[in-house]
Design an enzyme around this catalytic site. Structure first.
Site, PDB file in Angstrom:
ATOM      1  N   GLU A   6     -31.109 -19.529 129.616  1.00 49.49           N
ATOM      2  CA  GLU A   6     -31.551 -18.323 128.929  1.00 49.49           C
ATOM      3  C   GLU A   6     -31.897 -18.785 127.526  1.00 49.49           C
ATOM      4  OE1 GLU A   6     -32.154 -15.782 127.239  1.00 49.49           O
ATOM      5  OE2 GLU A   6     -30.703 -14.180 127.597  1.00 49.49           O
ATOM      6  N   CYS A  57     -32.049 -12.767 121.691  1.00 47.66           N
ATOM      7  CA  CYS A  57     -33.211 -13.414 122.300  1.00 47.66           C
ATOM      8  C   CYS A  57     -34.257 -12.392 122.739  1.00 47.66           C
ATOM      9  CB  CYS A  57     -32.787 -14.330 123.441  1.00 47.66           C
ATOM     10  SG  CYS A  57     -31.469 -13.636 124.389  1.00 47.66           S
TER      11      CYS A  57
END
Ligand SMILES: *[C@@H]1O[C@H](CO)[C@@H](O)[C@H](O)[C@H]1NC(C)=O
Ligand SMILES: *[C@@H]1O[C@H](CO)[C@@H](O)[C@H](O)[C@H]1NC(C)=O
Ligand SMILES: *[C@@H]1O[C@H](CO)[C@@H](O)[C@H](O)[C@H]1NC(C)=O
Ligand SMILES: *[C@@H]1O[C@H](CO)[C@@H](O)[C@H](O)[C@H]1NC(C)=O
Length: 496
Positions: A251, A285
């Site tokens: 990720e 993110c």
């Protein structure tokens, strides 16, 4: 010498004697030291992996029943829920994020343990439509010792996401939390022990990514690596993992577009953008770091957005009224400032903010910043990981889609439109692992989370994450009476 409390690694069910090397962890909002943690050397890492491996092989957890795993994870959820006030304050002091955000986030974390507990108890194998008098069962078993490298922005949320999925599937887990915000994760060792997890099944090992994290990921003995971090970290660990045939769930970064269409009232669009862009001071993110605004509402949107951004309350994260806390480090402040400088050089127009700030003369704070710029600018294409947001004027729906797709990232994106067809049309064309319609940051343990392109591969959350922590065995059972090849009797019958 400091009298700071030291928190050593959690291994085999106990805190270990402190390592020689120590890392100081500071509160980014006050710059005062909080405590120290181990900097774990390579030799200790090997010993820990070995002991995890022998524990995995013992079957004490890997062969435990689904109902036992359910009970342990459910109990962990209950314990965590009963201790939330402690973790909310701890998380706020380690990360500098406002306490109101940490309160909202932490209150949901037990759901991840409950979800994966339920999945452990209810997940079933399959039987394939195999041709002939054959029963083909697919069963899943745990992978082995898995390594999880977790970040500082949502320390406990991301660690629990990964730990819950891996334990539910029966793996032994070694977690390396970020050296910038490790303590809430480190304390999970004791909590899981109280919940009944066998010692040695969850090891928590501290240190720098470039050392301890790297040693963990270089080992050929681990069965999977699950990383949340930057592309550089991925690039550093991938070669050895690949040589060892170790799968990686990654990720990584993002540059989420927030696509704003004229059917949304400006007031609502501005609230949406503030939420998308400035949660965690832009340090997530999926931060809405590019506001792609349709020209029909652009001017009105920008003027209200600037007014509201200027009014955001930057302050002491422990104060319930604070909306914008600190960023994680001095380096992060400098990184934000350098993005502003590059944007100005590229003719960007700084609409508000643009520089570091302090609270009571202390801390790593950066003003919430909006910069009008082009879709091709450095700011529009690279991840800042801070409160520096690009605003881009777009002529049409097509242009919004094209710009949304134009970075090397493809993690999150949001589409704000009250035109039902348009919202679906745009969401369908955006290349991203997570697309929200009239929402942003929405997350649930059941909802797969992960990106495409340079944003990574594989998923956290959901059945996908659980299954990625298992290996599938195909067992093929023949119940037919037909003779098989090279059966003498058949040969005799045919040619005799
Ligand atoms: C598993 O770990 C526990 C705690 O360290 C230890 O007592 C036990 O012997 C280990 N089991 C095996 C088979 O290694
Ligand atoms: C990782 O890969 C590098 C480069 O191939 C190699 O020199 C090193 O020995 C590897 N590390 C381990 C622990 O195998
Ligand atoms: C734009 O940003 C990237 C990534 O930070 C950097 O490598 C590059 O040098 C930057 N370009 C300019 C002109 O500053
Ligand atoms: C956006 O990306 C998707 C997936 O690659 C593609 O199907 C779509 O055509 C792209 N749209 C534009 C306008 O670039």
């Amino acid at each position: 010498m400091s009298s700071l409390q030291h928190h050593s690694n959690w291994v085999n069910g106990a805190h270990q004697p402190p390592a020689e090397g120590r890392i100081h962890v500071i509160n980014p909002a006050t710059e005062s030291p909080l405590f120290t943690i181990d900097s774990t050397p390579s030799s200790t890492v090997s010993t820990i992996i070995q002991s995890s491996l022998s524990n995995f092989s013992s079957g004490i957890w890997s062969s435990s029943s689904a109902s036992d795993r359910y009970l342990v994870l459910s109990k962990a959820a209950t314990l965590l829920r009963s201790r939330l006030p402690h973790y909310i304050r701890l998380e706020t002091s380690q990360t500098g994020r406002p306490i109101r955000e940490m309160t909202a986030q932490l209150s949901r974390i037990p759901e991840w343990l409950e979800y994966f507990a339920s999945l452990a108890r209810t997940h079933e194998g399959r039987v394939t439509p195999f041709k002939g008098p054959v029963v083909n069962t697919l069963t899943r078993s745990p992978l082995g010792v898995v390594v999880q490298i977790t970040p500082w922005n949502h320390p406990l949320l991301i660690a629990i996401k990964k730990i819950a999925a891996a334990l539910a599937a029966g793996n032994s887990v070694i977690v390396k939390p970020s050296e910038s915000a490790p303590l809430s994760v480190l304390e999970m060792g004791k909590l899981f022990q109280e919940a009944g997890l066998p010692d040695g099944t969850l090891q928590i090992v501290c240190g720098y990514g470039r050392e301890t994290g790297k040693f963990l990921c270089e080992s050929p003995l681990v069965a999977k690596i699950d990383l949340t971090g930057g592309l550089q970290t991925y690039a550093a660990i991938a070669p050895n993992a690949s040589k060892n045939l170790i799968p990686i769930t990654a990720e990584l970064g993002g540059k989420a577009p927030v696509c704003i269409f004229p059917s949304v009232p400006v007031e609502k669009a501005v609230k949406a953008a503030l939420f998308a862009s400035f949660i965690a001071s832009g340090q997530t993110c999926v931060t809405g770091s590019r506001l792609l605004v349709h020209s029909d509402i652009y001017d009105e949107f920008v003027s209200l957005m600037v007014e509201r951004t200027k009014a955001l309350r930057v302050g002491d994260p422990m104060d319930e009224r604070t909306q914008i806390g600190a960023v994680i480090s001095r380096a992060s402040v400098e990184r934000c400032a350098s993005f502003v400088m590059k944007a100005v050089i590229e003719n960007g127009n700084v609409l508000c903010g643009g520089g570091p700030t302090r609270v009571d003369g202390k801390g790593f704070f950066f003003q919430p910043t909006l910069i009008e710029t082009s879709a091709e600018s450095n700011l529009s294409c690279n991840e800042v990981f801070g409160p520096v947001i690009a605003i881009i004027r777009c002529k049409s729906e097509d242009e919004i889609i094209q710009i949304a797709n134009s970075t090397s990232f493809a993690l999150g994106a949001s589409v704000w439109s009250n035109d039902f067809s348009q919202a679906h049309r745009v969401a369908e064309k955006i290349d991203a692992g997570i697309v929200w319609i009239n929402g942003h940051h929405l997350n649930d343990p059941s909802s797969p989370w992960g990106g495409f392109k340079e944003s990574g591969m594989g998923k956290e959350n959901g059945i996908e994450a659980f299954e990625s922590y298992t290996k599938v065995k195909s067992t093929i059972i023949n119940y037919g009476q037909e003779p098989t090849w090279f059966d003498d009797e058949v040969e005799n019958a045919r040619y005799g």
